[in-house]
Design a protein around this motif. Structure first.
Motif, short mmCIF file in Angstrom:
data_model
loop_
_atom_site.label_atom_id
_atom_site.label_comp_id
_atom_site.label_asym_id
_atom_site.label_seq_id
_atom_site.Cartn_x
_atom_site.Cartn_y
_atom_site.Cartn_z
N ASN A 88 37.24 54.62 37.66
CA ASN A 88 37.86 53.36 38.03
C ASN A 88 38.39 53.43 39.45
OD1 ASN A 88 37.49 52.10 35.52
ND2 ASN A 88 39.29 53.12 34.68
N LEU A 89 38.09 52.39 40.22
CA LEU A 89 38.65 52.31 41.56
C LEU A 89 40.04 51.69 41.50
CD1 LEU A 89 35.52 51.12 43.57
CD2 LEU A 89 36.43 53.43 43.35
N ILE A 90 40.87 52.03 42.44
CA ILE A 90 42.28 51.65 42.43
C ILE A 90 42.55 50.61 43.51
CG2 ILE A 90 44.64 52.53 42.75
CD1 ILE A 90 43.52 55.28 41.84
N ASP A 91 43.38 49.63 43.21
CA ASP A 91 43.87 48.68 44.21
C ASP A 91 45.29 49.07 44.59
OD1 ASP A 91 41.56 47.01 44.14
OD2 ASP A 91 42.30 46.07 42.31
N ILE A 92 45.60 49.01 45.88
CA ILE A 92 46.94 49.31 46.37
C ILE A 92 47.50 48.05 47.04
CG2 ILE A 92 48.32 50.71 47.95
CD1 ILE A 92 46.24 52.90 47.69
N SER B 77 37.61 57.14 48.99
CA SER B 77 36.50 56.50 48.28
C SER B 77 36.89 56.04 46.88
CB SER B 77 35.31 57.46 48.20
OG SER B 77 35.66 58.63 47.48
N LEU B 78 38.07 56.43 46.40
CA LEU B 78 38.53 56.03 45.07
C LEU B 78 39.29 54.70 45.10
CD1 LEU B 78 39.88 59.50 43.87
CD2 LEU B 78 37.58 58.54 43.56
N ILE B 79 39.54 54.19 46.31
CA ILE B 79 40.31 52.96 46.46
C ILE B 79 39.36 51.78 46.64
CG2 ILE B 79 42.16 51.84 47.74
CD1 ILE B 79 42.92 54.51 46.44
N ASN B 80 39.59 50.72 45.90
CA ASN B 80 38.75 49.53 46.00
C ASN B 80 39.28 48.59 47.08
OD1 ASN B 80 36.65 47.81 45.35
ND2 ASN B 80 37.85 46.72 43.80
N ASN B 81 40.56 48.21 46.97
CA ASN B 81 41.18 47.29 47.92
C ASN B 81 42.56 47.78 48.32
OD1 ASN B 81 39.14 45.00 47.62
ND2 ASN B 81 39.86 45.17 45.51
N LEU C 76 53.20 34.47 46.21
CA LEU C 76 52.53 35.67 46.73
C LEU C 76 51.64 36.30 45.66
CD1 LEU C 76 52.12 37.60 49.08
CD2 LEU C 76 54.13 38.89 48.29
N ALA C 77 52.11 36.32 44.43
CA ALA C 77 51.31 36.87 43.33
C ALA C 77 50.01 36.08 43.16
CB ALA C 77 52.12 36.86 42.04
N LYS C 78 50.09 34.76 43.30
CA LYS C 78 48.89 33.93 43.19
C LYS C 78 47.91 34.24 44.31
CE LYS C 78 47.43 29.08 42.79
NZ LYS C 78 47.90 27.67 42.74
N ILE C 79 48.41 34.42 45.54
CA ILE C 79 47.55 34.75 46.67
C ILE C 79 46.87 36.10 46.46
CG2 ILE C 79 47.60 35.36 49.14
CD1 ILE C 79 49.89 33.27 49.41
N ILE D 293 42.82 37.08 45.95
CA ILE D 293 42.13 38.10 46.75
C ILE D 293 41.38 39.07 45.84
CG2 ILE D 293 42.49 40.11 48.26
CD1 ILE D 293 44.78 38.57 49.57
N LEU D 294 42.05 39.53 44.82
CA LEU D 294 41.48 40.58 43.96
C LEU D 294 40.42 40.03 43.01
CD1 LEU D 294 44.67 42.65 43.12
CD2 LEU D 294 42.94 43.11 44.84
N ASN D 295 40.45 38.73 42.78
CA ASN D 295 39.48 38.14 41.84
C ASN D 295 38.37 37.40 42.57
OD1 ASN D 295 40.85 39.07 39.54
ND2 ASN D 295 42.29 37.35 39.67
#
Length: 215
Positions: free
Chosen positions: A20-24, A44-48, A206-209, A213-215
């Motif tokens: 699984n790639l990780i988002d930070i 390389s393990l980080i997605n976004n 901010l959570a919606k923004i 981005i992530l979706n």
């Protein structure tokens, strides 16, 4: 190095993390910490990586030396203030537009010890963090070669408002983007006319923004 350690630990001890790639998601000084993942073997393990109004600061472009920087940005001394003084300052000046929950989280940074107010982040630890910000701007970090790089999403706040950390946010942000693009990293920048404290003032927006981005 803490975030790099955590990623390595998860990869080593939890099998469900291996594929699984990780988002930070980071804010302010935390963006410097997040972007420094680009200097590690775990990149390389980080997605976004989402950076909210941070990562672009280069204090050396503002101050001639660290002593000048320290004098301008060192934290105040709270020793001679009462708890009511601190709370009224937080509510009336520093955190005027914050929710009650956010104000309580700010108050949690202080505690009373025999009638003397102390901060949970000590003065010297605060100066150490400031010194790290001085010594290690992200525009100078050595980015490792990798088969894949995470996507970088920069959210800049209050584009035209100069601060003690950045006189020209647009220019500082451009320097950061130029440094990332040299390594063929995908970077997107969005400006919002919100304050630096948007995560506490408008968390739902901010959570919606971030979700978009992530979706």
């Amino acid at each position: 190095q803490d975030i790099i350690f955590i990623i390595g630990y998860l990869q080593k001890h939890y099998s469900n993390w291996k594929n699984n790639l990780i988002d930070i998601i980071s804010h302010s000084y935390g963006c410097n910490i997040a972007l420094n993942v680009l200097t590690s073997q775990y990149m390389s393990l980080i997605n976004n990586i989402i950076c909210i109004d941070g990562g672009f600061v280069n204090l050396k472009s503002i101050y001639n030396n660290f002593n000048d920087c320290r004098r301008s940005l060192e934290p105040p001394n709270f020793t001679n203030h009462s708890w009511s003084d601190i709370e009224s300052t937080i509510r009336g000046q520093w955190c005027k537009n914050w929710t009650e929950t956010a104000i309580q989280s700010m108050l949690f940074n202080f505690y009373l010890n025999n009638g003397v107010i102390s901060t949970k982040l000590s003065y010297m630890r605060h100066i150490q963090l400031l010194h790290d910000l001085w010594c290690n701007p992200c525009t100078n970090m050595t980015i490792c070669d990798s088969s894949r790089y995470p996507n970088i999403y920069l959210i800049g706040l209050s584009r035209l408002k100069p601060t003690k950390y950045s006189i020209n946010k647009e220019n500082d942000m451009k320097l950061l983007i130029d440094h990332l693009v040299k390594h063929h990293i995908n970077v997107q920048l969005n400006w919002l006319e919100e304050s630096h404290d948007m995560p506490t003032e408008k968390p739902e927006l901010l959570a919606k923004i971030i979700s978009n981005i992530l979706n």
